[in-house]
Design an enzyme around this catalytic site. Structure first.
Site, short mmCIF file in Angstrom:
data_model
loop_
_atom_site.label_atom_id
_atom_site.label_comp_id
_atom_site.label_asym_id
_atom_site.label_seq_id
_atom_site.Cartn_x
_atom_site.Cartn_y
_atom_site.Cartn_z
CE1 TYR A 48 -2.98 -3.08 0.45
CE2 TYR A 48 -3.55 -2.33 2.64
CZ TYR A 48 -3.69 -3.25 1.61
OH TYR A 48 -4.56 -4.29 1.75
CG HIS A 106 -0.65 -8.63 0.37
ND1 HIS A 106 -0.36 -7.29 0.48
CD2 HIS A 106 -1.96 -8.68 0.04
CE1 HIS A 106 -1.46 -6.58 0.22
NE2 HIS A 106 -2.43 -7.41 -0.05
N1 NAP Z 1 -5.46 -8.62 1.70
C1 NAP Z 1 -5.86 -8.11 0.56
O1 NAP Z 1 -5.52 -8.58 -0.53
C2 NAP Z 1 -6.78 -6.91 0.59
C3 NAP Z 1 -7.45 -6.51 -0.58
C4 NAP Z 1 -8.31 -5.41 -0.50
C5 NAP Z 1 -8.48 -4.77 0.71
N2 NAP Z 1 -7.81 -5.18 1.84
C6 NAP Z 1 -7.98 -4.51 3.15
O2 NAP Z 1 -9.37 -4.44 3.46
C7 NAP Z 1 -9.75 -3.07 3.69
C8 NAP Z 1 -11.19 -2.84 3.28
O3 NAP Z 1 -11.42 -3.23 1.96
P1 NAP Z 1 -11.58 -2.21 0.74
O4 NAP Z 1 -10.93 -0.94 1.10
O5 NAP Z 1 -11.09 -2.90 -0.47
O6 NAP Z 1 -13.14 -2.04 0.55
P2 NAP Z 1 -14.44 -1.79 1.49
O7 NAP Z 1 -14.03 -1.45 2.87
O8 NAP Z 1 -15.34 -2.94 1.25
O9 NAP Z 1 -15.11 -0.54 0.78
C9 NAP Z 1 -14.51 0.70 0.72
C10 NAP Z 1 -15.38 1.61 -0.15
O10 NAP Z 1 -16.61 1.88 0.51
C11 NAP Z 1 -16.81 3.30 0.66
N3 NAP Z 1 -17.45 3.47 1.98
C12 NAP Z 1 -16.94 3.14 3.19
N4 NAP Z 1 -17.84 3.33 4.18
C13 NAP Z 1 -18.96 3.80 3.57
C14 NAP Z 1 -20.23 4.18 4.05
N5 NAP Z 1 -20.52 4.09 5.36
N6 NAP Z 1 -21.16 4.63 3.16
C15 NAP Z 1 -20.87 4.70 1.84
N7 NAP Z 1 -19.66 4.36 1.32
C16 NAP Z 1 -18.71 3.90 2.18
C17 NAP Z 1 -15.42 3.88 0.59
O11 NAP Z 1 -15.45 5.18 0.04
P3 NAP Z 1 -14.76 6.44 0.78
O12 NAP Z 1 -13.38 6.04 1.19
O13 NAP Z 1 -14.81 7.52 -0.26
O14 NAP Z 1 -15.65 6.73 1.96
C18 NAP Z 1 -14.72 2.94 -0.40
O15 NAP Z 1 -15.03 3.31 -1.72
C19 NAP Z 1 -8.70 -2.32 2.85
O16 NAP Z 1 -8.64 -0.96 3.15
C20 NAP Z 1 -7.46 -3.10 3.16
O17 NAP Z 1 -6.94 -2.73 4.43
C21 NAP Z 1 -6.96 -6.25 1.78
#
Ligand code: NAP
Length: 282
Positions: A48, A106
């Site tokens: 990241y 990862h």
């Molecule tokens: N291990 C892996 O391979 C891997 C892969 C992907 C992610 N991850 C981890 O998992 C975490 C979460 O997953 P993610 O970031 O992919 O997706 P997520 O948490 O499922 O969704 C994030 C999205 O939702 C929006 N959002 C968040 N809260 C909201 C709400 N209450 N109302 C409306 N929209 C909302 C955010 O927009 P805004 O930011 O504009 O609010 C962003 O676009 C990551 O940050 C990372 O730490 C790990």
């Protein structure tokens, strides 16, 4: 904050804050906001490129280091030879801390056995408090558990209401590996934020659809790390402990499961494997 016990006795918050796709500069502000509204677990990764910002925010927050649970991940370009241990030392330096609470591999590609052995040594040396993996399918997990000495404490995999990992979870439970979700809000895909089932259930509890979806995962014993760069959404995503879904509501949400990944196609798809190989030029 509700905690969950890992297989080595370490307790981790069941709800945390993820910083994927948060720029290095923004990460510092976001993590500062997340800590200020009450998050006590932060999920970052070498890939990241925002570990420095995460570390600065934690140090400047005034929250004692031992009250913040830091999750980090080794990227697969650091899996060979001495690279895994060197990369852990580099992550410690970037985070400005002398231990990481949970360090994961990862991806299940490349020299993952060598990288996992380094995690085991880092655990012994006290550089990390727990070790685990991410994006490991049941076959990867069974294989790793068989050949390594330390059973991973968690497996962080794509998990949300549309892909609930019901089958994979059976193997995690069997092996004593905690189920950690990435993408708990489905990254907004498939109409997640306007889903009628979630909204209708939420209306009964005075909650939003996304809060219902996160609560559902918590009640299934899943660790969740919703990401938002907006403070008011961070707060909303944290307000999950003042209501409980009934068995009927849980059963209704189970029906949203398609049993197929939505965000990241299967790692068993050769084209996806080729895509990942492209991240590690040789
Ligand atoms: N291990 C892996 O391979 C891997 C892969 C992907 C992610 N991850 C981890 O998992 C975490 C979460 O997953 P993610 O970031 O992919 O997706 P997520 O948490 O499922 O969704 C994030 C999205 O939702 C929006 N959002 C968040 N809260 C909201 C709400 N209450 N109302 C409306 N929209 C909302 C955010 O927009 P805004 O930011 O504009 O609010 C962003 O676009 C990551 O940050 C990372 O730490 C790990």
């Amino acid at each position: 904050m509700q905690t969950i016990k890992l297989n080595n006795g370490v307790e981790m918050p069941q709800l945390g804050y993820g910083v994927f796709q948060v720029s290095p500069d923004e990460a510092e502000r976001c993590v500062a906001d997340a800590l200020s509204v009450g998050y006590r677990m932060i999920d970052t990764a070498q890939a990241y490129r925002n570990e420095e910002g995460v570390g600065r925010a934690i140090r400047q927050s005034g929250v004692p280091r031992e009250e913040v649970f830091v999750v980090d991940k080794i990227w697969m370009s650091n899996y060979e030879g001495d690279a895994p241990m060197q990369s852990i030392d580099e992550s410690l330096r970037k985070l400005g801390t002398d231990y990481i609470d949970l360090m994961l591999l990862h991806q299940p590609f490349g020299d993952r056995y060598n990288a996992y052995r380094a995690l085991e040594r880092a655990l012994e040396a006290g550089k990390v408090r727990a070790i685990g993996v991410s994006n490991f399918y049941p076959d990867h997990l069974i294989d790793l558990c068989h050949f390594m000495d330390v059973v991973p404490a968690v497996n962080q995999v794509e998990t949300h209401v549309f892909f609930q990992q019901v089958e994979a979870r059976k193997y995690m439970d069997e092996l004593g590996v905690r189920h950690m979700s990435w993408g708990p809000l489905a990254e907004g895909k498939n109409g997640f934020f306007t889903n009628e089932t979630l909204a209708a259930i939420g209306a009964k509890h005075g909650k939003t659809g996304p809060q219902v979806a996160l609560r559902y995962l918590l009640q299934r014993g899943v660790i969740v790390i919703p990401k938002s760069v907006r403070k008011e959404r961070m707060e909303q995503n944290l307000q999950l402990f003042d209501f409980e879904l009934t068995n009927d509501e849980m059963a209704e949400i189970l029906k949203l499961d398609t049993a197929r990944p939505l965000i990241m196609p299967s790692h068993h798809d050769p084209e996806i494997t080729k895509m990942f190989m492209g991240f590690v030029p040789r």
